[in-house]
Write an enzyme that holds these catalytic residues in place. Sequence first.
Site, mmCIF file in Angstrom:
data_model
loop_
_atom_site.group_PDB
_atom_site.id
_atom_site.type_symbol
_atom_site.label_atom_id
_atom_site.label_comp_id
_atom_site.label_asym_id
_atom_site.label_seq_id
_atom_site.Cartn_x
_atom_site.Cartn_y
_atom_site.Cartn_z
ATOM 1 N N ASP A 91 -11.021 -14.619 9.775
ATOM 2 C CA ASP A 91 -9.822 -14.868 9.437
ATOM 3 C C ASP A 91 -9.284 -13.918 8.174
ATOM 4 O O ASP A 91 -9.972 -13.368 7.526
ATOM 5 C CB ASP A 91 -9.769 -16.508 8.865
ATOM 6 C CG ASP A 91 -8.581 -17.198 8.928
ATOM 7 O OD1 ASP A 91 -7.360 -16.714 9.232
ATOM 8 O OD2 ASP A 91 -8.660 -18.423 8.956
ATOM 9 N N ASP A 119 -1.395 -21.332 14.121
ATOM 10 C CA ASP A 119 -1.725 -22.603 13.575
ATOM 11 C C ASP A 119 -0.998 -23.647 14.066
ATOM 12 O O ASP A 119 -1.067 -25.025 13.833
ATOM 13 C CB ASP A 119 -1.761 -22.533 12.213
ATOM 14 C CG ASP A 119 -2.995 -21.653 11.424
ATOM 15 O OD1 ASP A 119 -3.841 -21.530 12.126
ATOM 16 O OD2 ASP A 119 -2.974 -21.879 10.336
#
Length: 695
Positions: free
Chosen positions: A448, A516
Amino acid sequence: MSIIANDNNIFVLETKNTHYVLGIDGAGYNHHIHWGKKCNPLDYEINDNGDENSNNTKLDEYRQELTPFGQTMYRDCDIKAEFEDGCREINLRFDGYEISQDTLKIKFSDEFYPLEIILNYQVYDGCDIIKRFTTIKNTGKAKIRFEKISCAQFSLPSVKPYTFRNTNGAWGSEFVETQNTLEGGCAVYESRRGSSNHNNSPYFIAYQNADEKSGNVYFASLAYSGNFKISCSRDSYSITRVIMGLSDFDFSHTLNGGESLDTPCVYCGLANGFGDMTRQMNTFALKYILPSNFSDKTLPVLYNSWEATGFSVNAKQQIKLAKIAADIGVELFVMDDGWFGQRKDDHAGLGDWYVNEEKFPNGLDELINEVNRLGMDFGIWVEPEMVNPDSDLFRNHPDWAYHYPHRKACELRNQLVLNMTREDVQEYIFNTLDELLTNHNIKYIKWDMNRPFSETGAQNLQDPKMYSYLHTMAVYSIVDKLRQKHPDVAFESCASGGGRCDLGALSHYDQAWTSDNTDGIDRITIQKGYSLLRPTKTMRAWVTDIAGINKPCSLDFRFAVAMQGSLGVGSNLEKYGEEELEICRRNIALYKTIRDNVQFGDLYRLLDADKDEVSMNQYVSPDKSKSVAFIVAPGTKFYKKRIPIRFDGLKEDKTYKVTSQDINCEKSGAFLMNVGIPAHIRGAYYNRIILIEEI
Ligand code: DGJ
């Protein structure tokens, strides 16, 4: 596929259906000649008409493959440099070429200074995609400082305006599309944030009259995850040009004597409609771009803990989730953020990649062993490029983050960006991740990266303004080194959702986290934007508890959306009752029977939710014997719509069995593609998965 060089320095790159033609004139200037249908290679020539007048110079009007800064070329340039004596003009002479099978190198040297520039091209069998990049070399001793470095320039054939299709998204709304018709001036698609994707995409797609099925579509995608700039212009000569390369927003690069640089590459092509473009790039990426360890492997159904447990992971609760995940058919259990250092929320721990003993008193292996015992592989989340000021790493190495000594650095999400251009930082990251992979049975890394860069002071560099390029290359090289040592570990690229899923990232990572935003309805738009020039199987899509932010949509609906990529589940399974778990089991079992079709198939976008109220995508196996179509309707205006479902990509003369909840028939490919099967789309959130199999 071949490369032909004519006696008069005209080069014809022959692909399956096209010619891409360039040439060099007697004075050494490069010219773009043609990109389109194949013609007799001997007919191609350079038209040099002389200056129009003292204001409109012929040099300014040339269509080129590479434009150096200088002379009377006032348009945007590809390469801008300053030599040691202050001269900023580059005057290139043609210096020969090399053809070896499928590659062409055309060499230019400056007529006075020791600068060499090489244009590199590669063609591939059976497709219309060409790879391009540029090499710059300092062949002397004195430094040359570059202010701009591009990878490739394109001139489009028509003098009429083109429309450019790109994305203009943000966190949570990645890949939302825009269309700009460029009549004059310039349109720039770029990133200045350190990673490639949240806003614009590093590609161009240009067309005049095109739709999914027809019309010339010119496209090129930059394989690079750092700051980029795609500048499209239509000048007063009605020429539409595109320059693709490193962003020059905060840029400078010095080549010392003897040094050279290969720019990131660009994959370009010409398609008949947007559908053909997507299918060409999908097939090409599977074969030539994705890392070879997993490019031909079916990706597993994964579970990810993030939306269920956030930062508060612990052994007991992850094992509980893992048991339910295994029961519904998950194959890979990924524990997300929160397992390391003093990580309780986003204020601490980044950089300290050792297990938190309060949360995992018996170490990580207790969970990993249980996950393996349940028949699943184990994956783990890391954010290696970042550090929280509240971490042992930062306390020990405050100088490892990008910073200026007399400026306060912005702590977005309470974190700073590590200066990945430093060798000690690279070593630390490689060693800690290598140790993690060596000591535990981990088969998947979710890498990430949760904030854009700022205050990018890098005192270690000769050219601090080259940080974005060097940082990106360091990330690629660490991932490559880890892959070499741990070839059975798959990597996912994530940057606060879909912030890093360009073709550069996808040549090092096997898949990407798309957004997301896992809302079933928003995802339809996000996934469509993703699908244009990125391979389907790289698109990780989870079913979660976000069931339509504005209006609820069913679990089946969310599965029908998420199954159109590599399926994952991110729901809090502990809260699911037997009925919901059964829906998960049924859908995951179904996905396993169709996923090869989705992950390796040809995508046909048949209906578009944003235009047609209904989204319908069909994936066809390369041999056209199997296909699956997904209909998802976020809500039709009057709550009903009768449409004939017309499929695509099938063999006209073969008979197919077509099945779904309310369809069961046998029809010819010709019928299915031209007449179609009636569907009655009723009510909001209608969804169907239709299986089509050759008899
Ligand atoms: C952002 C990612 O996109 C999420 O999936 C999750 O991994 C969080 N970061 C964790 O901090």
